[in-house]
Design an enzyme around this catalytic site. Structure first.
Site, PDB file in Angstrom:
ATOM      1  CB  SER A 183      -0.864   0.080   1.248  1.00 22.64           C
ATOM      2  OG  SER A 183      -0.323   0.222   2.427  1.00 22.64           O
ATOM      3  CE  LYS A 223      -2.946   1.805   4.966  1.00 20.83           C
ATOM      4  NZ  LYS A 223      -2.786   1.046   3.852  1.00 20.83           N
TER       5      LYS A 223
END
Length: 269
Positions: free
Chosen positions: A39, A106
């Site tokens: 990700s 993230k």
């Protein structure tokens, strides 16, 4: 003083001292993490092992390694001391709000009070500082006007070139709509909106909402080991910080590795 230092040295070499020092370091200073998913490509890669700076955003509740049991089991607090807060563009390690035993990594794209929406995969951000601040600080960016406000289009892609989209992911009804469109929203107080740099292959705040401050554990410090899917050590990544890995020579290799993997996955080799 010399006697005191000698006693401290002897104690640190004992089993008790070693265990206390190691646990103190893990609990409050640095903790090892492994990147398990793609990700954050091309900024962080699968197989990157990194140390997290745990005191970057206050002091989180210490958990026993591997067991994920808080050292104060009767407490529901996830942070024992508040500190600094994430800034725009920071890479953040946090406990997933849906399951606090899981850690996610993230990029923080919006702070409390910021407004955002996603249209045709593009992130549009209205900073809480307002239109005049946006005009002053984002002169070289594409600006959209919506609902009487200014919105910066993709405000992080220039500074963080690892952020990218997958042209093979198209809005044909086969993929989650959140990849392509997110309705306008305002980030609530003490919450942070997180997105992966591999935008079309990231489970992030577009799907389950913003992250409370108390869930935030720290930020990546540096890579201490890295290995690819073929078990080859990526020597050039070891010792590098996330900022180092955004330099062209590292980013180029990361992109080449991703494109090779994509070709193999889609049977193009």
């Amino acid at each position: 003083m010399k006697k005191i230092l000698h006693k401290a040295y002897k104690w640190s070499n004992s089993w008790t001292g070693t265990i206390v020092i190691v646990l103190f370091t893990i609990f409050f200073v640095a903790q090892a993490f492994r990147i398990p998913s793609g990700s954050m490509k091309d900024s962080l890669l699968i197989g990157d092992h990194l140390f997290a700076k745990k005191f970057a955003y206050g002091i989180p509740m210490p958990y026993i390694p591997f067991l994920e049991i808080p050292i104060i089991p009767w407490s529901k607090e996830l942070k024992i001391v508040d500190g600094d807060t994430p800034k725009h563009g920071d890479i953040v390690i946090f406990r997933y709000p849906g399951n606090i035993k899981q850690h996610f990594v993230k990029r923080c794209v919006a702070l409390p009070g910021d407004e955002l929406f996603v249209a045709d995969k593009n992130l549009f951000l209205h900073f809480k500082e307002g239109d005049e601040w946006i005009k002053k600080n984002y002169k070289d960016y594409e600006i959209a006007i919506f609902d009487g406000k200014l919105w910066v289009k993709n405000p992080y892609m220039k500074k963080h070139p690892g952020i990218h989209h997958d042209p093979k992911i198209v809005n044909n009804g086969r993929f989650p709509i959140q990849i392509f469109y997110v309705n306008p929203l305002k980030v609530e107080k003490d919450h942070y909106f997180m997105m992966g740099d591999n935008r079309d292959h990231s489970n992030d705040s577009r799907f389950w909402g913003s992250v409370p401050y108390e869930n935030i554990e720290g930020t990546p410090w540096f890579i201490y080991f890295s290995i690819d899917k073929d078990y080859k050590i990526r020597w050039d990544r070891i010792g590098k910080t996330p900022a180092d890995l955004e330099k062209p020579e590292h980013l180029k290799k990361a992109i080449q590795e991703r494109e090779k993997e994509d070709k193999e996955y889609y049977g193009l080799t």
